[in-house]
Write a protein that holds these residues in place. Structure first.
Motif, short mmCIF file in Angstrom:
data_model
loop_
_atom_site.label_atom_id
_atom_site.label_comp_id
_atom_site.label_asym_id
_atom_site.label_seq_id
_atom_site.Cartn_x
_atom_site.Cartn_y
_atom_site.Cartn_z
N ALA A 89 2.53 -12.87 -4.69
CA ALA A 89 1.85 -11.88 -5.55
C ALA A 89 0.42 -12.32 -5.84
O ALA A 89 -0.51 -11.50 -5.83
CB ALA A 89 2.63 -11.70 -6.85
N GLU A 90 0.26 -13.63 -6.06
CA GLU A 90 -1.07 -14.18 -6.34
C GLU A 90 -2.01 -13.92 -5.15
O GLU A 90 -3.17 -13.52 -5.32
CB GLU A 90 -0.88 -15.69 -6.57
N THR A 91 -1.49 -14.13 -3.95
CA THR A 91 -2.30 -13.88 -2.76
C THR A 91 -2.68 -12.40 -2.67
O THR A 91 -3.83 -12.06 -2.38
CB THR A 91 -1.53 -14.33 -1.49
N LEU A 92 -1.72 -11.51 -2.95
CA LEU A 92 -2.03 -10.07 -2.91
C LEU A 92 -3.10 -9.71 -3.94
O LEU A 92 -3.99 -8.90 -3.66
CB LEU A 92 -0.76 -9.26 -3.19
N ASN A 93 -3.01 -10.32 -5.12
CA ASN A 93 -4.02 -10.04 -6.15
C ASN A 93 -5.39 -10.52 -5.71
O ASN A 93 -6.41 -9.88 -6.00
CB ASN A 93 -3.62 -10.69 -7.48
N LYS A 94 -5.41 -11.65 -4.99
CA LYS A 94 -6.70 -12.15 -4.47
C LYS A 94 -7.27 -11.20 -3.42
O LYS A 94 -8.48 -10.99 -3.37
CB LYS A 94 -6.52 -13.55 -3.87
N VAL A 95 -6.40 -10.63 -2.60
CA VAL A 95 -6.87 -9.65 -1.61
C VAL A 95 -7.45 -8.44 -2.35
O VAL A 95 -8.58 -8.00 -2.08
CB VAL A 95 -5.72 -9.16 -0.69
N HIS A 96 -6.69 -7.95 -3.33
CA HIS A 96 -7.13 -6.74 -4.03
C HIS A 96 -8.43 -6.97 -4.80
O HIS A 96 -9.31 -6.10 -4.83
CB HIS A 96 -6.03 -6.24 -4.98
N GLY A 97 -8.57 -8.16 -5.38
CA GLY A 97 -9.78 -8.46 -6.14
C GLY A 97 -10.95 -8.91 -5.27
O GLY A 97 -12.11 -8.75 -5.63
N GLY A 98 -10.64 -9.49 -4.11
CA GLY A 98 -11.67 -10.14 -3.31
C GLY A 98 -12.29 -9.28 -2.23
O GLY A 98 -13.40 -9.56 -1.76
N VAL A 99 -11.59 -8.24 -1.82
CA VAL A 99 -12.13 -7.36 -0.77
C VAL A 99 -12.63 -6.08 -1.45
O VAL A 99 -11.92 -5.50 -2.27
CB VAL A 99 -11.05 -7.02 0.28
N LYS A 100 -13.85 -5.67 -1.14
CA LYS A 100 -14.43 -4.49 -1.79
C LYS A 100 -14.54 -3.33 -0.81
O LYS A 100 -14.64 -3.53 0.40
CB LYS A 100 -15.84 -4.82 -2.32
N ASN A 101 -14.64 -2.14 -1.37
CA ASN A 101 -15.00 -0.94 -0.60
C ASN A 101 -14.03 -0.58 0.53
O ASN A 101 -14.44 -0.20 1.61
CB ASN A 101 -16.43 -1.08 -0.04
N VAL A 102 -12.73 -0.76 0.25
CA VAL A 102 -11.72 -0.30 1.22
C VAL A 102 -10.88 0.80 0.56
O VAL A 102 -10.48 0.67 -0.59
CB VAL A 102 -10.80 -1.47 1.66
N ASP A 103 -10.67 1.88 1.28
CA ASP A 103 -9.82 2.98 0.79
C ASP A 103 -8.50 3.05 1.54
O ASP A 103 -7.48 3.42 0.98
CB ASP A 103 -10.50 4.35 1.01
N THR A 104 -8.57 2.75 2.85
CA THR A 104 -7.43 3.01 3.74
C THR A 104 -6.86 1.70 4.27
O THR A 104 -7.62 0.83 4.71
CB THR A 104 -7.89 3.88 4.93
N ILE A 105 -5.53 1.59 4.23
CA ILE A 105 -4.87 0.37 4.72
C ILE A 105 -3.95 0.72 5.89
O ILE A 105 -3.16 1.66 5.81
CB ILE A 105 -4.04 -0.28 3.59
N ILE A 106 -4.10 -0.07 6.95
CA ILE A 106 -3.13 -0.04 8.05
C ILE A 106 -2.13 -1.15 7.72
O ILE A 106 -2.52 -2.31 7.55
CB ILE A 106 -3.81 -0.30 9.41
N ASN A 107 -0.86 -0.78 7.61
CA ASN A 107 0.17 -1.76 7.24
C ASN A 107 0.87 -2.25 8.50
O ASN A 107 0.88 -1.58 9.52
CB ASN A 107 1.19 -1.10 6.30
N GLY A 108 1.53 -3.42 8.38
CA GLY A 108 2.19 -4.01 9.53
C GLY A 108 3.21 -3.10 10.19
O GLY A 108 3.29 -3.03 11.41
N HIS A 109 4.00 -2.38 9.36
CA HIS A 109 5.10 -1.59 9.93
C HIS A 109 5.29 -0.23 9.26
O HIS A 109 6.41 0.26 9.17
CB HIS A 109 6.41 -2.38 9.85
N MET A 110 4.23 0.37 8.76
CA MET A 110 4.37 1.71 8.17
C MET A 110 3.96 2.76 9.20
O MET A 110 3.02 2.55 9.95
CB MET A 110 3.45 1.85 6.94
N PRO A 111 4.64 3.92 9.21
CA PRO A 111 4.25 4.97 10.16
C PRO A 111 2.98 5.72 9.74
O PRO A 111 2.40 6.43 10.55
CB PRO A 111 5.46 5.92 10.13
N THR A 112 2.57 5.58 8.48
CA THR A 112 1.32 6.21 8.02
C THR A 112 0.50 5.17 7.27
O THR A 112 1.03 4.13 6.88
CB THR A 112 1.60 7.38 7.05
N THR A 113 -0.78 5.45 7.06
CA THR A 113 -1.62 4.51 6.32
C THR A 113 -1.29 4.58 4.82
O THR A 113 -0.67 5.54 4.36
CB THR A 113 -3.11 4.83 6.52
#
Ligand SMILES: [Zn+2]
Length: 296
Positions: A202-226
Motif C-alpha cells: 500500500a505504501e508503494t502504491l501511495n508513493k506512485v499516486h503521490g509521486g507521478v503527476k499529470n496522469v489520467d489513464t492507467i493501463i493495468n496488467g490484466h484489465m480488459p479496459t483502462t
C-alpha cells in the motif's frame, strides 16, 4: 468488472504456469487491439496487457506476454505501423510479461528496473535462448527516454507485486502502464520469491499516486479496459485497509489459515473481486508472508 478481473487473474496464473512448464499454446493466438490514444494501443490476450507507443523514431513496446506470443505481437504491430520496434520495456519479471521478449529482433533495446533484470537472469526462458531479449539498460528509481511528445518516464517506488515493478509513463498522453502492481480490482498477487512485499504494497502504491503527476489513464496488467488515476487512489486505500485488517488478525495470534477465512472485501469497494487467486499460496500465503515481514 469482478468477472473480468477473475479472468485476468486466471490468465496471469496460466501465464506463470506456461512459463514454468513451457506448455505449448492451446488454440489460436488472438491478439485484440484497443486504441487508447492516436499513437498508443493496448494489445490484449496471451498474458499481461502489452502497450504499443508510436514515437517519431520507432515503436516502443511495454511487456511481451507468454511464451510464443512474441511473434503474434510483432505481426499485430506491423498492422498498426510500418515503423521499426526500437525499444521493449518490461514492467516486471513474470513469465506472462517477459517471455515473448526472446522472439523480438536482437536490435531491440530491452529496458527494465535493475531488480527485474536480476530476476529475469534466473529465468529458464532466457537461459534457453542464449539471453536473447534480456534487459540491457536498467534504472534504479527514475529514468527518462525520448523527448517532447516521445518522452517516456520510468519510475520505481519500492516493493509490491515484485521488487522491480516499473511504472511506465507517457507524459504527453497523460497515460501510464502500471503492470501487475495494479493488475486489476482485487487483492494483488505478491511474489515473495521475487522480492514482492505484502507489508509495503500500500505504501508503494501511495508513493506512485503521490509521486507521478499529470496522469489520467492507467493501463493495468490484466484489465480488459483502462482505469483512472482516481481508481489508483481507491486501490491504494483498499490495500491499506487490507493491511490494517491483516496485521490486526495476525497480532491476535490467529493462524494465517484461520485468519484468511475471515477476510471480506469492504462494501465501499464496489466492483472489487472477492476471489483471491491461489497463486503464491493464496490468502494464507499472503498472511504468512506478512507475518515474516513484520518480524524483520
Ligand atoms: Zn505479474
Amino acid at each position: 468488472m469482478s468477472r473480468a478481473f477473475v479472468l485476468g487473474i486466471l490468465i496471469a496464473v496460466g501465464g506463470l504456469t506456461a512459463a514454468a512448464y513451457q506448455q505449448p499454446q492451446q488454440g489460436p493466438m488472438v491478439v485484440e487491439v484497443d486504441k487508447i490514444k492516436d499513437n498508443l494501443w493496448v494489445l490484449k490476450g496471451g498474458g499481461g496487457n502489452t502497450a504499443v507507443f508510436l514515437t517519431g523514431s520507432g515503436v516502443v513496446v511495454v511487456d511481451a506476454k507468454n511464451p510464443g506470443w512474441g511473434k503474434p505481437i510483432l505481426d499485430k504491430i506491423k498492422e498498426l505501423t510500418p515503423k521499426p520496434i526500437t525499444t521493449l520495456i518490461n514492467t516486471h519479471t513474470h513469465g506472462d510479461h517477459v517471455s515473448g521478449n526472446v522472439e523480438f529482433p536482437a536490435t531491440v533495446e530491452v529496458i527494465t528496473q535493475e531488480n527485474t533484470k536480476a530476476n529475469m537472469e534466473k529465468m529458464d526462458i532466457f537461459k534457453q535462448n542464449s539471453n536473447r531479449g534480456m534487459a540491457k539498460k536498467t534504472f534504479k528509481d527514475k529514468m527518462s527516454i525520448g523527448r517532447g511528445a516521445d518522452e517516456i518516464d520510468l519510475y520505481y517506488f519500492g516493493p509490491g507485486h515484485t521488487n522491480g515493478d516499473a511504472i511506465v509513463v507517457f507524459p504527453a498522453l497523460r497515460t501510464a502502464h502500471l503492470g501487475d502492481l495494479f493488475a486489476g480490482k482485487g487483492l494483488p498477487l505478491v511474489d515473495s520469491a521475487n522480492g514482492g512485499s505484502v507489508l509495503h504494497y500500500a505504501e508503494t502504491l501511495n508513493k506512485v499516486h503521490g509521486g507521478v503527476k499529470n496522469v489520467d489513464t492507467i493501463i493495468n496488467g490484466h484489465m480488459p479496459t483502462t482505469t483512472t488515476w482516481a481508481d489508483l487512489k481507491t486501490f491504494a486505500e483498499f490495500n491499506q485497509d487490507f493491511l490494517t485488517w491483516a496485521q490486526g488478525a495476525l497480532k491476535s495470534g490467529k493462524p494465517a489459515e484461520d485468519a484468511a477465512k475471515e477476510w471480506k472485501v469492504p462494501e465501499k469497494y464496489a466492483g472489487y473481486s472477492s476471489t483471491v487467486a491461489p497463486l503464491f499460496g493464496g490468502l494464507p500465503g499472503r498472511l504468512q508472508r506478512l507475518q515474516e515481514e513484520m518480524k524483520k
